[in-house]
Structures are given as structure tokens and as C-alpha cells.
Design an enzyme around this catalytic site. Structure first.
Site, PDB file in Angstrom:
ATOM      1  N   ILE A  99      57.855  31.251  26.991  1.00 42.29           N
ATOM      2  CA  ILE A  99      57.227  30.575  28.124  1.00 42.29           C
ATOM      3  C   ILE A  99      57.893  30.975  29.446  1.00 42.29           C
ATOM      4  CG2 ILE A  99      58.500  28.372  28.306  1.00 42.29           C
ATOM      5  CD1 ILE A  99      54.755  28.460  27.865  1.00 42.29           C
ATOM      6  N   CYS A 100      59.214  31.274  29.415  1.00 41.16           N
ATOM      7  CA  CYS A 100      59.870  31.634  30.677  1.00 41.16           C
ATOM      8  C   CYS A 100      59.388  32.994  31.175  1.00 41.16           C
ATOM      9  CB  CYS A 100      61.392  31.580  30.552  1.00 41.16           C
ATOM     10  SG  CYS A 100      62.039  32.701  29.330  1.00 41.16           S
ATOM     11  N   THR A 101      59.069  33.908  30.232  1.00 41.45           N
ATOM     12  CA  THR A 101      58.513  35.198  30.641  1.00 41.45           C
ATOM     13  C   THR A 101      57.146  34.979  31.280  1.00 41.45           C
ATOM     14  OG1 THR A 101      59.637  36.309  28.825  1.00 41.45           O
ATOM     15  CG2 THR A 101      57.767  37.464  29.789  1.00 41.45           C
TER      16      THR A 101
END
Ligand SMILES: [Zn+2]
Lengths: 427, 526
Positions: free
Chosen positions: A209-211
Site C-alpha cells: 500500500i505504501c508503494t
């Protein structure tokens, strides 16, 4: 006509081809084979076979079974026909789009192959109970869902009563992806089962999700951003329907805008649809190969006319025709057919929440939303809401505070008709 | 992170970049296969014309899997009327109501229902008639498929299609009961889009100047920790390799200890323990000591007579290979042209896109050099695709159908190398020779002895048949004329896959005979 009873619609010569292998044994035929009328009577008047799925594999399976002489066929499918099915699901036409697959397929077979009775059920396999499954001699699965296969597999393993040989229902399972596919024979409790081989599945590509939120690099990251983050933010509670062209169109636009903002190339309508629907390429020819392999095993098992597959056949058609036939081994710690608990060595600092994440990720377990308990206490339950709330504080606790070394943890999930025992040890 | 869209209306701000409209109904219908062979493959299919000889259950099963994905045209050549036996095992006949009608016409009608965009034609002439009176007609087709033809006409057909290059490839399909075999007769088949599983080399061991410059001048020391943990591993490896080579006489790490030491330099460069890009660099460190060179199979291609004696009329494939050969000889790195496709790696958007741009720019430059070596005009799409797949090109050279059975020494050699496959092949060949001698009108009932002596006659005198022959011949004797629905369906799938690969020139078709045993359920190549 379809309404005619068994036998009445047969014409002289109808089974000329099939009867060649039913009238005489071959060099590798089991001595128990009842050549001639005995086996024909069983196949054409007594055998009852269940087909799970009336899609790409299911259409082929139904046609093959009908032609080989099975006359009492049941089929379950919960889907309706989509235009993208028509490149391979050959019992359906443009006019059938939107209708239930099971019903249309059953009608087509009965109309094309006289005297065959196909009973459709438009719904879920989970709607049916043990008594229902008990009536069949064999089950063939042509499914595209791992969850449904696991459910069917566990149900058939649980059905086995050692006192009653009739309770052992061979399950023949097929699957395809592009030019590749596999077919296997599962004799519940005797051979390796579907659950035994979970670790053979390809790991689905997951994007962190951070990407997606911060450092997109690929067009897929932009599409995930549109569907996972932007859809709920902008559309609120409106449910995303990946079959609705308007919804896909919206996601495509949003993803394309993000891609352009970050100078990322390659967001297309087709890729957007592929990513959000997790589309697996599918063609008629591969389905034909795998369905034929499945039906051939069903025919050999039902008639004993020849040895059957032991127990796994996989085919790759991208570079020549490569296939591999082997015996997949039963796993003693298989949660469905093994009986032994699964050893799990974890850090004494691992929290319950981390253990749950590990169970979701682990290739040979893959349990979505697991609930955990020991024989004396509930560790974390996903449902009902009151129990979820009362066990939630445990998520932050260390497993070692709740379970002694060597202790057993039982893992369950609402989607799976079995529980998994973990034997916890600390590193 | 600030969201740029917060204050704007998404619909109006995005219409400018999303240029595609929703797919039309044809694209939706073919979506699941377009993901395998794209529009180029689909166009090839839609332009193809396929001839299938006989309307047997196996033949219609093959055709079903070609009509569904949308070939342009098919013809079934079959003079026979539907028998009660046909009506029982062929899904593309309507049971008893088809009996007595033309088998070709019934099958074409029912197969046609599968796809309105495909043209189907029934031709009720016999193959013998065509071979005598209308041979030219065969050159209208892209490929010819023949199931269980009698040995005589099959041999004539194979010889005709082989001897004149203007005739199409031939797929020979034979089956009896649980056993089957098929063969594709072609002189030459070339594949650019082979859809390899392996990616092209990133050439980290031979970095192009812009990549080397960027990697060695990047100021790692003064980077903040977040940026430092988002430098793509390619940059890290290129830089550390350059440093390593300076202190090792220009050589990359080679011994086990050196490789270990090199990996240590990667770890030493970290600013904190958990930098994932450095973990990736360590995992990919082998790329620094694996020399990028031209794969041996591609080097073999360079020596092909068609490449060495290139003429302006040579097929484009050989012109492309010739240009590729010159590129690898004259380009400083002696490698294939650089790829422009970068795999995903831990990085922030800016550094990843920048790296991608470096690769793309260089790839374009190298492609321009490659293009300058071409002696004939070739479309940019083909050049793009060729360069992208230059590590996985395929050239297959085939033999005439029957070449194996005409070569006793080759058959004898296969007894050791592929006995199971050979056993089935010999059993089917024996059935074919036996049938050719059989009197029409009486039932075909070969004995094991008769078939064994037919098979034995193909081998050099005194050679023992493979042990597995007994099982194979026993099955043939049991069901010599059975076109079993499951065998037909399986053959229908495998043969259609191969025909699709031949027509689209994507993926790699078989070279040789594919043998199928549906008792133990295996396939093999002979
Ligand atoms: Zn199991």
C-alpha cells in the site's frame, strides 16, 4: 428427444466407438473390469456424476461426459453468462448473455445429445449439504476459484466414512491459465488432496500500500491507487462493480491521470480491467485439453476400463507441448486429510496480529480472516462482532503470553469447512 | 502526501489523458485471448484459411477450438454421409437427425453457430479427387489438418504439400482408442514473439555511458535516509562494480571469496539496517559477475545458411537476424541491443522513472544503429518486436511427414532415447500399414501378431521392438477404429494450440511428433 428415458433414445451403432474399449480389456486394464454389458449398464443407467462449474472447463466437461455415455449428470454454477465467455464457452451464444450458465449449458447438452439428463443448479456449492454430495459416484471440478475448490475438497474428505466404501467420492480437478493447465485425480483420504498442494499455487502479485500511495512506478500501481484508495475516498459507500463498464471507465481515467502526473506510461483500459478483475487469460483449446483429461479419468474410474492417472498431470503449451505426470504426495500435516498438527516456530516476541498476518501470507495455509483459539480460551475471533470486540485486545499481546511452548492453536475461517491445528514452538 | 486532486473535479481533470473509449463488443468477446496474443495475433488468425480433411469427431473438436477464437475461414473436405456411429460420438452432429446427411455440411452448419465472424464451407469431394483434379486449390489455405487418413492418400498429400513451397504446412493427426499422435510438416518456421519466461539482460556488467556516469556521480553520502533507501538497485550495483573493478585490474568479482566480499561492500553502503533496495542489490549481485553475451542459440542462428547467403528476397526474419549479427559484431559491448523494459524494483518514483528514461534513450539509440544495418524496409512495429525479443528468437526446421518411418536407423536410435513415445508411434504406423492392405467391406480386425510384424518391418533387421510396444499394440488391437470422445477432445485442444501458434507466429510449436497416451495420461515428443 431430451425427455426420453435412458436407453430408449439409443440407436444401433450409437456407442460403436466407446464400446470398443468397453467390450474388451486392454493390456493395462484392471482384472476387475466387467467387460461388456455389466460396465455399460453401470455407465449408462446407474452412474451419477456431478460437475462443479459450467464455465470454460464446465462446458467442455458436460459435452464429453454426455458423449461418453454418462446419462445422469448434475451441474452447479453460480454465474451468469458474460460476453467475454463466448470465445471459449461453446454452449453459449450472444442471445444467452445474462442468463445462468448452469441452466443454459444443461439445456444445450440435453438438446444436442439425446437421452442425457443434465440437472442444473444455479447457485453456490455451499448451499448443498452432505446428503446431496453423497448421491454422486464422482465429482469433477472445473472451477476458477481457489476458495471453492478448497471447500469442495474438504467437504468430500469429510464425507469419507471408513465403514462405508460408497462414501469415498473421487474428485477430479482441472484448472487452466493461458496455454497451461493441470488435471488431477483426488481419492479423498487416500491420495494427496487439493489442500495438500496449496503451496504449488502461484503467489498472487500484491502491491504494498505504501508503494501505491507514495512511490508508484508501474501502471499497475496507478490502477491500484484508483481502485483501492480513490474509489472509496470519492465514491464513498458505493460498491465497485468490476463488470460495470462505467466503473472501469472511471478507474481507468483516474489511474491514467495519476500515471501522467508521475510520468508513468502504460495505463490502458485493458490493463485497468485486468488488474481490478484479476483476469486470467483463457482459451478454448487449453480448456479442451484439461477438460478432456478430467473426463477421461472420470470415464476410466467409472468403468475400470483402463488404469487411471496417479495423480497429477500438468501441461505447458507455450514452448512445444510439454507435460509432466507425477504422483503428488499426501502431506501428513495437511489440515484437511493429514491428521497431524502443523509445527510452527515463531519468535517469542511475535504478537497475535503478526501471527495472523503470517497465516494469511503463508503459501501452504492461505487462510483469509482466521480466528484463533486454544482448547481453553479464545485468542481472537473474527465474528460475531461482540466476540471480535472482546478478543480484539489480544491482537497486541505476544502469542507467548497466551500459548505455552508446544501448545496447540486451532485456526478456523468461515469460508473453510475445516480447522487447522498449529503446534506452536518458540525460537 | 498532498493529493493533487483534492481540490479539483476528477472527471474534468482527467479526460485529457485517458484517451481510450470503452472496448467494442468484439474486443470484449476476445478479451481473454487478446491477453495472450494481442491484436497482431488476432489479425493473423482472422486472415487465416484452414482446411480440415474429414469430419470426424477429432476433426470437429480441433475446428471448434479454432472457430471460437476467430479464424477467418475453414473448409471441411469430406465426401461421406453421417453414419449412426458418427452421430454417437461427434458433438457437431445432431444425433439421429443428422444420419444420412452430408457429414461435412452438418459439421460446418453446427460449427458455424459458434462464431458469426467465421466463414465455413463444406466440400463433399474426396481427397483423391482433389489430388488428381484440383491440386492448386490446396494452396489457398494457411494450413491443412488431416485426421486418420488412409496411408496412400495421406502420403500423396504430404508429398505434394512438401515439394512445392507455395503449399501450406500439414498437420497429420492419428488416433485409435486411448492412443494418439500428431505431427506438423513444415520446412521452416520462424518466431519473433516467442513469449519467453526470461527477461533480457539489464547489462549491469557492461553499463552504457549514461548509466555509468549517473551511477558513479550520484551523491550517496549527502542523501537523506529516505532517498538513500529508494535508489534503484541497478544504480547501486553499477556504482559498486565500477569501484570494485578499479581496485581489481578491471575484473568483476570472480572467486567465491570475492563475491562474498563484494556483497559485503553492498551491506557496508547502507545507512540503516533495513534498506530494501540494498537487500535487492545483494540478491541481484550475481548480475555484476554474469557476463552479458549473445545467447548460444542466437549465435547459432547467425550461422544459418539463410543468414550467410542473404539476398534482397530473403524473408524479413533473416534480414533482421543478419542485421542483429552485424550489431553484435560491430557494437562495442558485443551484446544484443539493450532492452527498454525495466523490471519493478524498490525505488521512489523519480529515481525509477529517471532510470527508465536512461534505459529507453539508450535502447532507442541502439535500435537506430540496428536499423541502419537493415538492407530492406521493415515496419517499425516488427523492428520493435524483434529487438525486444532478440534473446528468444526461434528458427525451427522440419522434416517431411513419414521421414522417420523411412529411416530405420533413426527409429532404432529412438528405442533407447524415447522408447515409450516410439512404441505408440510404431503401433499407430503399424495400424496404418495394416489398414492399407485391408479389404474394404470386411471389419478391420488387426491382430497383435499382424501389427507387430508391420512394426518390425520398419526397423532394421534383427532389431527388437521396445518393451513398451506390447502395451501400445494391445490397446490398438482393442480399439483399432475408435475415435473416443475424450481422446478426440484432447487432441482437439492440443492440435488447435499448435495451429494457433503456427498461424500467429507467436509461442513455439512442436518440432517432431507429439505422442499421447491417455491411459497413464502423458504426452511426449519424438
Ligand atoms: Zn490433504
Amino acid at each position: 428427444m431430451a425427455s426420453q428415458s435412458n436407453g430408449a433414445s439409443d440407436w444401433p451403432g450409437r456407442y460403436y466407438h466407446i464400446d470398443q474399449v468397453l467390450n474388451t480389456p486392454g493390456p493395462r486394464t484392471d482384472p476387475e473390469f466387467l467387460a461388456g454389458d455389466g460396465v455399460k449398464d453401470f455407465l449408462r443407467n446407474k452412474a451419477k456424476i456431478l460437475v462443479i462449474g459450467a464455465g470454460g472447463l464446465g462446458c467442455e466437461i458436460l459435452a464429453n461426459l454426455a458423449l461418453t455415455g454418462f446419462k445422469d449428470i448434475h451441474v452447479i454454477d453460480m454465474d451468469t453468462i458474460d460476453i467475454s465467455n463466448l470465445n471459449r464457452q461453446f454452449l453459449f451464444r450472444q442471445k444467452d448473455v445474462g442468463k445462468p450458465k448452469a441452466t443454459v449449458a444443461a439445456e444445450f447438452i440435453m438438446q444436442r445429445v439425446p437421452g442425457v439428463k443434465v440437472t442444473p443448479y444455479f447457485g453456490k456449492i455451499q448451499d448443498k449439504d452432505d446428503d446431496y454430495y453423497m448421491q454422486f459416484n464422482l465429482v469433477i471440478c472445473g472451477l476458477d476459484s481457489v476458495e471453492a475448490r478448497r471447500w469442495m475438497n474438504a467437504t468430500l474428505v469429510n464425507l469419507v466414512d471408513p465403514e462405508n466404501p460408497e462414501s469415498l467420492k473421487p474428485m477430479i480437478d482441472g484448472g487452466t491459465e493461458g496455454f497451461k493447465g493441470q488435471a488431477r485425480v483426488i481419492l479423498p483420504t487416500v491420495t494427496s488432496c487439493y489442500e495438500c498442494s496449496l503451496d504449488m499455487l502461484n503467489k498472487p502479485t500484491a502491491f504494498p500500500i505504501c508503494t501505491i500511495a507514495n512511490t508508484p512506478r508501474l501502471p499497475e500501481h496507478c490502477i491500484e491507487w484508483a481502485s483501492v484508495l480513490e474509489w472509496p475516498r470519492v465514491q464513498g459507500d458505493k460498491k465497485m462493480d468490476t463488470d460495470d463498464p462505467e466503473h472501469i471507465g472511471w478507474l481507468y481515467k483516474v489511474a491514467a491521470a495519476r500515471a501522467s502526473e508521475f510520468n508513468i506510461e502504460g495505463v490502458t483500459w485493458s490493463l485497468t480491467q485486468g488488474v481490478v478483475k484479476n483476469i486470467i487469460p483463457a482459451i478454448a483449446s487449453t480448456n479442451a485439453i484439461i477438460a478432456a483429461a478430467c473426463c477421461n479419468e472420470a470415464f476410466k474410474i467409472a468403468t475400470s476400463s483402463a488404469a487411471y492417472l496417479n495423480n497429477y498431470f500438468m501441461l505447458i503449451g507455450t514452448d512445444g507441448v510439454y507435460s509432466y505426470t507425477f504422483e503428488h504426495e499426501k502431506r501428513d500435516d495437511c489440515p484437511v486429510c493429514g491428521g497431524e498438527s502443523l509445527d510452527m516456530v515463531i519468535s517469542p516476541n511475535m504478537t497475535v496480529e503478526q501471527l495472523i498476518e503470517t497465516l494469511v501470507e503463508k503459501q501452504d495455509i492461505q487462510i483469509k480472516k482466521p480466528s484463533l483459539s486454544t482448547s481453553t480460551k479464545q485468542i481472537y475471533l473474527q465474528a460475531p462482532p461482540q466476540l471480535e470486540e472482546s478478543t480484539r485486545p489480544n491482537l497486541e499481546k505476544k502469542v507467548s503470553e497466551l500459548v505455552p511452548s508446544g501448545g496447540e492453536v486451532t485456526v478456523t475461517a468461515s469460508t473453510l469447512p475445516f480447522s487447522l491445528s498449529l503446534s506452536i514452538k518458540y525460537s | 502526501m498532498a493529493n493533487l486532486h483534492d481540490s479539483r473535479d476528477i472527471e474534468t481533470s482527467t479526460t485529457a489523458v485517458a484517451t481510450e473509449a470503452a472496448p467494442d463488443s468484439k474486443t470484449r468477446r476476445y478479451d481473454r485471448q487478446l491477453r495472450l496474443w494481442a491484436a497482431s495475433g488476432q489479425n493473423a488468425l482472422e486472415s487465416s484459411r484452414i482446411l480440415v480433411i474429414s469430419g470426424s469427431a477429432t476433426s470437429t473438436s480441433i475446428l471448434k477450438n479454432l472457430v471460437l477464437p476467430g479464424i477467418g475461414h475453414f473448409t471441411i473436405l469430406d465426401p461421406q454421409k453421417v453414419t449412426p456411429e458418427d452421430a454417437g460420438n461427434n458433438f457437431f452432429l445432431e444425433g439421429p437427425s443428422s444420419i444420412g446427411k452430408s457429414r461435412a455440411e452438418e459439421a460446418v452448419r453446427l460449427l458455424g453457430e459458434l462464431n458469426d465472424d467465421v466463414e465455413g464451407k463444406a466440400d463433399v469431394r474426396s481427397l483423391e479427387d482433389v489430388l488428381v483434379n484440383d491440386r492448386e486449390w490446396l494452396s489457398e489455405f494457411t494450413i491443412v489438418i488431416a485426421h486418420n487418413l488412409a496411408a496412400g492418400p495421406l502420403d500423396q498429400l504430404a508429398t505434394l504439400l512438401w515439394e512445392d513451397l507455395s503449399y501450406p504446412p500439414l498437420v497429420v493427426v492419428r488416433s485409435a482408442g486411448f492412443l494418439a499422435e500428431f505431427y506438423i510438416q513444415y520446412h521452416e518456421h520462424t518466431v519473433i514473439e516467442s513469449h519467453p519466461e526470461t527477461a533480457q539482460s539489464l547489462q549491469i556488467d557492461k553499463p552504457f555511458p549514461a548509466l555509468l556516469k549517473y551511477s558513479t556521480t550520484l551523491d550517496f553520502a549527502n542523501m537523506d535516509v529516505t532517498d538513500h533507501s529508494h535508489v534503484p538497485y541497478v544504480i547501486i550495483l553499477v556504482r559498486l562494480l565500477d569501484e570494485w573493478k578499479k581496485s581489481h585490474n578491471g575484473s568483476p568479482p570472480s572467486t567465491y571469496d570475492e563475491k562474498k566480499e563484494f556483497k559485503q561492500t553492498i551491506r557496508d553502503m547502507r545507512k540503516k539496517d533495513d534498506e530494501e533496495n540494498f537487500e535487492e542489490a545483494e540478491a541481484q549481485a550475481y548480475r555484476t559477475w554474469t557476463t552479458t553475451s549473445v545467447p548460444s542459440e542466437i549465435r547459432e542462428l547467425f550461422k544459418d545458411p539463410q543468414v550467410l547467403s542473404l539476398t534482397p528476397t530473403s524473408p524479413p526474419f533473416f534480414h533482421l537476424v543478419h542485421a542483429l549479427k552485424r550489431f553484435t559484431e560491430e557494437h562495442a559491448s558485443h551484446t544484443l541491443p539493450l532492452t527498454s523494459t525495466l523490471p519493478d524494483m524498490k525505488a521512489n518514483t523519480e529515481s525509477y522513472i529517471h532510470l527508465q528514461k536512461l534505459y529507453k534513450t539508450r535502447a532507442e539509440e541502439e535500435k537506430a544503429i540496428f536499423k541502419s544495418f537493415l538492407q530492406v524496409p521493415i515496419s517499425d512495429d516488427t523492428i520493435d518486436s524483434f529487438v525486444k525479443n532478440s534473446h528468444a528468437l526461434k528458427l525451427l526446421r522440419g522434416k517431411k511427414w513419414g521421414a522417420l518411418d523411412a529411416d530405420p536407423a533413426a527409429l532404432a536410435a529412438a528405442i533407447d532415447t524415447a522408447p515409450k513415445q516410439l512404441a505408440i508411434h510404431l503401433a499407430l504406423s503399424a495400424l496404418s500399414s495394416f489398414t492399407a492392405k485391408h479389404q474394404l467391406g470386411s471389419p478391420l480386425a488387426p491382430t497383435e501378431e499382424a501389427l507387430t510384424s508391420e512394426a518390425q518391418a520398419l526397423l532394421p533387421p534383427g532389431t527388437e521392438l521396445p518393451e513398451e510396444f506390447g502395451d501400445a499394440v494391445g490397446e490398438i488391437v482393442r480399439a483399432p477404429t475408435a475415435d473416443l470422445p475424450n481422446t478426440a477432445a484432447l487432441l482437439g485442444g492440443v492440435v488447435a494450440q499448435e495451429v494457433i501458434k503456427m498461424i500467429t507466429k507467436q509461442y513455439i510449436p512442436i518440432n517432431g511428433s507429439c505422442v499421447i497416451d491417455l491411459i497413464e495420461t502423458w504426452t511426449g515428443i519424438l
